[in-house]
Design a protein around this motif. Sequence first.
Motif, mmCIF file in Angstrom:
data_model
loop_
_atom_site.group_PDB
_atom_site.id
_atom_site.type_symbol
_atom_site.label_atom_id
_atom_site.label_comp_id
_atom_site.label_asym_id
_atom_site.label_seq_id
_atom_site.Cartn_x
_atom_site.Cartn_y
_atom_site.Cartn_z
ATOM 1 N N VAL A 73 0.873 -1.177 0.000
ATOM 2 C CA VAL A 73 0.000 0.000 0.000
ATOM 3 C C VAL A 73 0.907 1.223 0.000
ATOM 4 O O VAL A 73 1.428 1.626 1.040
ATOM 5 C CB VAL A 73 -0.941 0.015 1.217
ATOM 6 N N LEU A 74 1.105 1.813 -1.177
ATOM 7 C CA LEU A 74 2.144 2.821 -1.369
ATOM 8 C C LEU A 74 1.626 4.028 -2.125
ATOM 9 O O LEU A 74 0.639 3.942 -2.865
ATOM 10 C CB LEU A 74 3.323 2.217 -2.151
ATOM 11 N N GLN A 75 2.330 5.144 -1.979
ATOM 12 C CA GLN A 75 2.017 6.358 -2.719
ATOM 13 C C GLN A 75 2.204 6.167 -4.227
ATOM 14 O O GLN A 75 2.899 5.263 -4.675
ATOM 15 C CB GLN A 75 2.902 7.512 -2.227
ATOM 16 N N GLU A 102 -3.751 10.008 0.042
ATOM 17 C CA GLU A 102 -5.048 9.889 0.723
ATOM 18 C C GLU A 102 -5.536 8.443 0.692
ATOM 19 O O GLU A 102 -6.121 7.951 1.664
ATOM 20 C CB GLU A 102 -6.048 10.818 0.037
ATOM 21 N N GLY A 103 -5.279 7.756 -0.437
ATOM 22 C CA GLY A 103 -5.657 6.353 -0.525
ATOM 23 C C GLY A 103 -4.919 5.493 0.481
ATOM 24 O O GLY A 103 -5.513 4.616 1.129
ATOM 25 N N VAL A 104 -3.601 5.733 0.633
ATOM 26 C CA VAL A 104 -2.819 4.996 1.633
ATOM 27 C C VAL A 104 -3.386 5.237 3.025
ATOM 28 O O VAL A 104 -3.622 4.303 3.802
ATOM 29 C CB VAL A 104 -1.331 5.414 1.589
ATOM 30 N N ASP A 105 -3.615 6.510 3.334
ATOM 31 C CA ASP A 105 -4.087 6.869 4.671
ATOM 32 C C ASP A 105 -5.469 6.287 4.951
ATOM 33 O O ASP A 105 -5.759 5.877 6.086
ATOM 34 C CB ASP A 105 -4.127 8.389 4.818
ATOM 35 N N ASP A 175 10.628 4.542 1.795
ATOM 36 C CA ASP A 175 9.323 5.183 1.958
ATOM 37 C C ASP A 175 8.751 4.725 3.288
ATOM 38 O O ASP A 175 8.399 3.553 3.449
ATOM 39 C CB ASP A 175 8.409 4.776 0.789
ATOM 40 N N THR A 176 8.673 5.647 4.253
ATOM 41 C CA THR A 176 8.154 5.283 5.575
ATOM 42 C C THR A 176 6.659 5.572 5.707
ATOM 43 O O THR A 176 6.060 5.267 6.733
ATOM 44 C CB THR A 176 8.907 6.031 6.688
ATOM 45 N N HIS A 177 6.070 6.158 4.670
ATOM 46 C CA HIS A 177 4.632 6.441 4.705
ATOM 47 C C HIS A 177 3.812 5.210 4.334
ATOM 48 O O HIS A 177 2.746 4.970 4.893
ATOM 49 C CB HIS A 177 4.305 7.586 3.745
ATOM 50 N N GLY A 178 4.314 4.428 3.385
ATOM 51 C CA GLY A 178 3.594 3.253 2.932
ATOM 52 C C GLY A 178 3.727 2.078 3.879
ATOM 53 O O GLY A 178 4.491 2.100 4.851
ATOM 54 N N PHE A 179 2.983 1.018 3.579
ATOM 55 C CA PHE A 179 3.046 -0.187 4.403
ATOM 56 C C PHE A 179 2.633 -1.388 3.562
ATOM 57 O O PHE A 179 2.223 -1.250 2.404
ATOM 58 C CB PHE A 179 2.153 -0.043 5.646
ATOM 59 N N MET A 368 -3.744 -0.917 -4.465
ATOM 60 C CA MET A 368 -4.080 -1.005 -3.048
ATOM 61 C C MET A 368 -4.205 0.358 -2.383
ATOM 62 O O MET A 368 -4.779 0.475 -1.304
ATOM 63 C CB MET A 368 -3.047 -1.872 -2.315
ATOM 64 N N ASN A 369 -3.666 1.386 -3.002
ATOM 65 C CA ASN A 369 -3.954 2.748 -2.540
ATOM 66 C C ASN A 369 -4.873 3.491 -3.504
ATOM 67 O O ASN A 369 -5.733 4.264 -3.092
ATOM 68 C CB ASN A 369 -2.665 3.546 -2.357
ATOM 69 N N THR A 370 -4.722 3.236 -4.805
ATOM 70 C CA THR A 370 -5.468 4.024 -5.783
ATOM 71 C C THR A 370 -6.919 3.568 -5.922
ATOM 72 O O THR A 370 -7.788 4.379 -6.237
ATOM 73 C CB THR A 370 -4.762 4.002 -7.146
ATOM 74 N N ALA A 371 -7.203 2.294 -5.694
ATOM 75 C CA ALA A 371 -8.602 1.843 -5.721
ATOM 76 C C ALA A 371 -9.416 2.480 -4.593
ATOM 77 O O ALA A 371 -10.530 2.974 -4.835
ATOM 78 C CB ALA A 371 -8.675 0.318 -5.663
ATOM 79 N N PRO A 372 -8.921 2.506 -3.356
ATOM 80 C CA PRO A 372 -9.666 3.225 -2.307
ATOM 81 C C PRO A 372 -9.810 4.717 -2.609
ATOM 82 O O PRO A 372 -10.863 5.298 -2.336
ATOM 83 C CB PRO A 372 -8.822 2.993 -1.047
ATOM 84 N N ALA A 373 -8.754 5.323 -3.181
ATOM 85 C CA ALA A 373 -8.862 6.738 -3.553
ATOM 86 C C ALA A 373 -9.910 6.926 -4.634
ATOM 87 O O ALA A 373 -10.723 7.866 -4.585
ATOM 88 C CB ALA A 373 -7.503 7.250 -4.027
ATOM 89 N N GLY A 374 -9.913 6.047 -5.629
ATOM 90 C CA GLY A 374 -10.906 6.130 -6.686
ATOM 91 C C GLY A 374 -12.317 5.935 -6.176
ATOM 92 O O GLY A 374 -13.256 6.632 -6.597
#
Length: 432
Positions: A73-75, A102-105, A175-179, A368-374
């Motif tokens: 789950v990455l930027q 925003e999707g990651v978060d 990248d410490t923001h992603g997981f 994994m981040n862009t689908a939730p953002a979408g």
Amino acid sequence: MFSYIDNYYTATMRAAPVRPPLTGQVSVDVCIVGGGLAGLSTAWELVSRGKSVVLLEAARVAWGASGRNGGFVLQGWSEGLSAIEQRCGKDTAAALFKLSLEGVDSVRETITGHQLPGCAPSRGKLSVSRFDNADSLKRFSERMDRDFGFTLDYLDRATLRTLLNTERYHQGLRDTHGFHFHPLNYCLGLAELIEQKGGVIHEQCAMLEVASRAGRSQVSTAHGSVDCADVVYCCGGYGGPEFGKLHRAFLPIATYVVLTEPLGARLQQAVRTSEAVGDSRRASDYYRIVDGDRLLWGGHITTHNLQDEQRLAQLLTADILDVYPQLQGLKIDKAWSGLMGYARHKMPHIGPIGPGLWSCASFGGHGMNTAPAGGRVIAEAICGESDRYRLFDRYGLQWNGGPFGPPAAQLVYTGLKMMDRFQERHAGAGPR
């Protein structure tokens, strides 16, 4: 009847109820077609806003790529930021990057806020270079900080070697923001949240046709129909001709994953970090440690879906040993494949595609981040909250090439592999 394929995630999945197909006629605000992460995220955003929702899934919840992927789950997006900036301008590129964060978060906050079990989030990802690329990586890190306010920590070769004991890698960015996490358990938890909010999910329930009548849509299935104001297509790489012009705008691309046997202390001779890893190649290796001493390793892209588990195990074992020869003799416990929807322009199809008809699909292996953002963007549009879907105006339903699309894509992939090999050989990566 569809059942979950055997892989690491299904072997460690939380309990999942079997949801019956739709029978009879129902009327709701929104019908969502597709029960992967995009469909579930869109449904969750809508029911959280008070909309009535029915979700139709042709197989099982997260049966496709959403429940079989690497779990990163990455930027960012499948398309690179520089290319987005060239096509859309700096302001839109910055807004799209912010949306990707925003999707990651949103995924992280859903896990923690609802205490979803079995997701096992683990922080951090290393992007590593297979050739000497120090100056370029430093410049990229500086640009991300300056232009997008995003921090990537530069790792020199000596530092990287303390984490990944291999001659293949030269430098890296952290990248410490992603997981990374268990994607299937996340999707199953999200499905339960949707139902708790009043949403209805039907499995083994393929959409057959969508017709428009008197300003509303009628979604037909084998044994029922849904009357609704809006329909959202979230079909992924498994969508068929019933999705019309959306189906003609993406290619189903296969990717592959294996799980090693428990490696015990041997794994520490190679990988000494809990962070996920992806290399710099255009068709990269990506991997992470699961269960403390197993490698979950992905790679290879084809336009035809290889399903021979023994062949997949051989292919990806060779990739592992190319990077970590000290793991010679390892065995593969599981091997599997999945199809992702991939647009030629490498950006997702997010936005309206007809009156009352929306698309949230084609995430190109970066979903994994862009689908939730979408899903959030589409829900905002349906509820009249924002027009952020306009950020994707420059990325429409570009024809996928029809019967010529898959061989052309395979040819491009072969060319990219050749470019990677040339670059490594001529930039200090050493002999292959």
